[in-house]
Design a protein around this motif. Structure first.
Motif, mmCIF file in Angstrom:
data_model
loop_
_atom_site.group_PDB
_atom_site.id
_atom_site.type_symbol
_atom_site.label_atom_id
_atom_site.label_comp_id
_atom_site.label_asym_id
_atom_site.label_seq_id
_atom_site.Cartn_x
_atom_site.Cartn_y
_atom_site.Cartn_z
ATOM 1 N N GLY A 15 2.473 12.463 13.747
ATOM 2 C CA GLY A 15 1.629 12.940 12.664
ATOM 3 C C GLY A 15 1.899 12.216 11.359
ATOM 4 O O GLY A 15 2.721 11.305 11.273
ATOM 5 N N ALA A 16 1.182 12.629 10.337
ATOM 6 C CA ALA A 16 1.365 12.042 9.007
ATOM 7 C C ALA A 16 2.755 12.398 8.493
ATOM 8 O O ALA A 16 3.215 13.529 8.631
ATOM 9 C CB ALA A 16 0.292 12.577 8.065
ATOM 10 N N GLU A 17 3.399 11.416 7.944
ATOM 11 C CA GLU A 17 4.758 11.640 7.452
ATOM 12 C C GLU A 17 5.005 10.684 6.295
ATOM 13 O O GLU A 17 4.604 9.521 6.328
ATOM 14 C CB GLU A 17 5.754 11.357 8.582
ATOM 15 C CG GLU A 17 7.190 11.499 8.174
ATOM 16 C CD GLU A 17 8.139 11.133 9.305
ATOM 17 O OE1 GLU A 17 9.300 11.517 9.202
ATOM 18 O OE2 GLU A 17 7.730 10.455 10.261
ATOM 19 N N TYR A 18 5.644 11.182 5.259
ATOM 20 C CA TYR A 18 5.967 10.342 4.110
ATOM 21 C C TYR A 18 7.481 10.288 3.956
ATOM 22 O O TYR A 18 8.166 11.289 4.140
ATOM 23 C CB TYR A 18 5.342 10.897 2.834
ATOM 24 C CG TYR A 18 5.735 10.090 1.621
ATOM 25 C CD1 TYR A 18 5.099 8.887 1.331
ATOM 26 C CD2 TYR A 18 6.783 10.497 0.815
ATOM 27 C CE1 TYR A 18 5.476 8.124 0.252
ATOM 28 C CE2 TYR A 18 7.172 9.730 -0.270
ATOM 29 C CZ TYR A 18 6.517 8.553 -0.544
ATOM 30 O OH TYR A 18 6.913 7.788 -1.606
ATOM 31 N N GLY A 19 7.965 9.148 3.601
ATOM 32 C CA GLY A 19 9.391 8.985 3.349
ATOM 33 C C GLY A 19 9.645 7.606 2.769
ATOM 34 O O GLY A 19 8.725 6.792 2.652
ATOM 35 N N PRO A 20 10.869 7.319 2.414
ATOM 36 C CA PRO A 20 11.177 6.000 1.850
ATOM 37 C C PRO A 20 10.865 4.879 2.840
ATOM 38 O O PRO A 20 11.059 5.019 4.044
ATOM 39 C CB PRO A 20 12.679 6.073 1.582
ATOM 40 C CG PRO A 20 12.998 7.535 1.537
ATOM 41 C CD PRO A 20 12.027 8.192 2.461
ATOM 42 N N ALA A 21 10.380 3.765 2.324
ATOM 43 C CA ALA A 21 10.059 2.594 3.142
ATOM 44 C C ALA A 21 11.300 1.727 3.326
ATOM 45 O O ALA A 21 12.286 1.862 2.605
ATOM 46 C CB ALA A 21 8.953 1.782 2.464
ATOM 47 N N VAL A 22 11.246 0.813 4.293
ATOM 48 C CA VAL A 22 12.381 -0.087 4.513
ATOM 49 C C VAL A 22 12.569 -1.032 3.335
ATOM 50 O O VAL A 22 13.634 -1.610 3.169
ATOM 51 C CB VAL A 22 12.256 -0.887 5.832
ATOM 52 C CG1 VAL A 22 12.346 0.041 7.027
ATOM 53 C CG2 VAL A 22 11.003 -1.712 5.868
ATOM 54 N N THR A 23 11.572 -1.191 2.507
ATOM 55 C CA THR A 23 11.695 -2.046 1.321
ATOM 56 C C THR A 23 12.224 -1.281 0.112
ATOM 57 O O THR A 23 12.339 -1.837 -0.975
ATOM 58 C CB THR A 23 10.326 -2.653 0.960
ATOM 59 O OG1 THR A 23 9.388 -1.587 0.777
ATOM 60 C CG2 THR A 23 9.839 -3.594 2.043
ATOM 61 N N ASP A 24 12.559 -0.005 0.297
ATOM 62 C CA ASP A 24 13.005 0.839 -0.809
ATOM 63 C C ASP A 24 14.501 0.664 -1.044
ATOM 64 O O ASP A 24 15.325 1.269 -0.375
ATOM 65 C CB ASP A 24 12.679 2.295 -0.486
ATOM 66 C CG ASP A 24 13.036 3.233 -1.624
ATOM 67 O OD1 ASP A 24 13.118 2.765 -2.772
ATOM 68 O OD2 ASP A 24 13.237 4.434 -1.359
ATOM 69 N N GLU A 25 14.834 -0.181 -1.994
ATOM 70 C CA GLU A 25 16.226 -0.348 -2.412
ATOM 71 C C GLU A 25 16.286 0.179 -3.842
ATOM 72 O O GLU A 25 15.630 -0.356 -4.735
ATOM 73 C CB GLU A 25 16.636 -1.820 -2.356
ATOM 74 C CG GLU A 25 18.080 -2.039 -2.730
ATOM 75 C CD GLU A 25 18.490 -3.488 -2.546
ATOM 76 O OE1 GLU A 25 19.535 -3.716 -1.946
ATOM 77 O OE2 GLU A 25 17.759 -4.385 -3.004
ATOM 78 N N ARG A 26 17.057 1.208 -4.065
ATOM 79 C CA ARG A 26 17.027 1.912 -5.339
ATOM 80 C C ARG A 26 17.479 1.084 -6.542
ATOM 81 O O ARG A 26 16.937 1.205 -7.620
ATOM 82 C CB ARG A 26 17.875 3.177 -5.254
ATOM 83 C CG ARG A 26 17.210 4.237 -4.455
ATOM 84 C CD ARG A 26 15.972 4.686 -5.169
ATOM 85 N NE ARG A 26 15.113 5.450 -4.281
ATOM 86 C CZ ARG A 26 13.925 5.858 -4.619
ATOM 87 N NH1 ARG A 26 13.424 5.574 -5.779
ATOM 88 N NH2 ARG A 26 13.203 6.545 -3.780
ATOM 89 N N HIS A 27 18.492 0.267 -6.378
ATOM 90 C CA HIS A 27 19.024 -0.473 -7.522
ATOM 91 C C HIS A 27 19.275 -1.919 -7.139
ATOM 92 O O HIS A 27 19.830 -2.201 -6.076
ATOM 93 C CB HIS A 27 20.323 0.161 -8.023
ATOM 94 C CG HIS A 27 20.189 1.610 -8.318
ATOM 95 N ND1 HIS A 27 19.522 2.081 -9.429
ATOM 96 C CD2 HIS A 27 20.585 2.705 -7.630
ATOM 97 C CE1 HIS A 27 19.536 3.403 -9.423
ATOM 98 N NE2 HIS A 27 20.171 3.805 -8.331
#
Length: 165
Positions: A15-27
């Protein structure tokens, strides 16, 4: 075209799901500089910091028997407790790199010059990892694995010459 959701509930993780992407590096921080030293020497350096990239995680099999549908490989079998492996749940270790270059230019004749170079990559030999075991069913899950990219190698020294004419 426009995608419409199916009019019935689908089993997780389809189903539809939202979360951090693999390109999400915080700093992330990158500093570099060039210094002109005495006697025609030039010193340049680079510092790179990354807080840790995310990696796509999965269980390690097609439990839902979908033939490889995106996300279906995250479902756990009942024998492993069922449920779903969280999306992009693995965050790698922080990266630290210091690269330095010392260069000296020598004039030979007319416009002909030669530059001598000494470069050190990963000066402080920090253990940087760019790949991890991402299958939860693997005994080495979440452990770093070898990545051949230069950014993740141990300290290296390089000598070089550059001719310009």
């Amino acid at each position: 075209g426009v995608m419409n959701p199916v009019p019935f509930a689908v089993r997780d993780p389809l189903g539809a799901e939202y979360g951090p992407a693999v390109t999400d590096e915080r700093h992330r921080a990158i500093f570099n500089g060039i210094w002109e030293l005495r006697y025609g020497f030039q010193l340049s350096g680079l510092y790179f910091y990354g807080s840790g990239a995310r990696f796509s995680t999965a269980y390690g099999g097609d439990v839902l028997d979908t033939g490889g549908t995106q996300g279906a490989d995250r479902a756990r079998p009942a024998s492993a407790g069922g449920g779903v492996v969280p999306r992009n749940d693995l965050v790698g270790k922080a990266l630290h790199r210091v690269d330095l270059r010392l260069q000296k230019r020598f004039a030979l004749r007319g416009r002909v010059t030669v530059d001598s170079l000494v470069e050190v990559f990963n000066l402080f030999n920090h253990e940087n990892y760019g790949s991890y075991v991402t299958l939860e069913s693997n005994a080495n899950y979440r452990r770093p694995t070898f990545n051949p990219a230069t950014a993740y190698q141990p300290r290296m020294l390089q000598l070089g010459f550059r001719f310009a004419f």
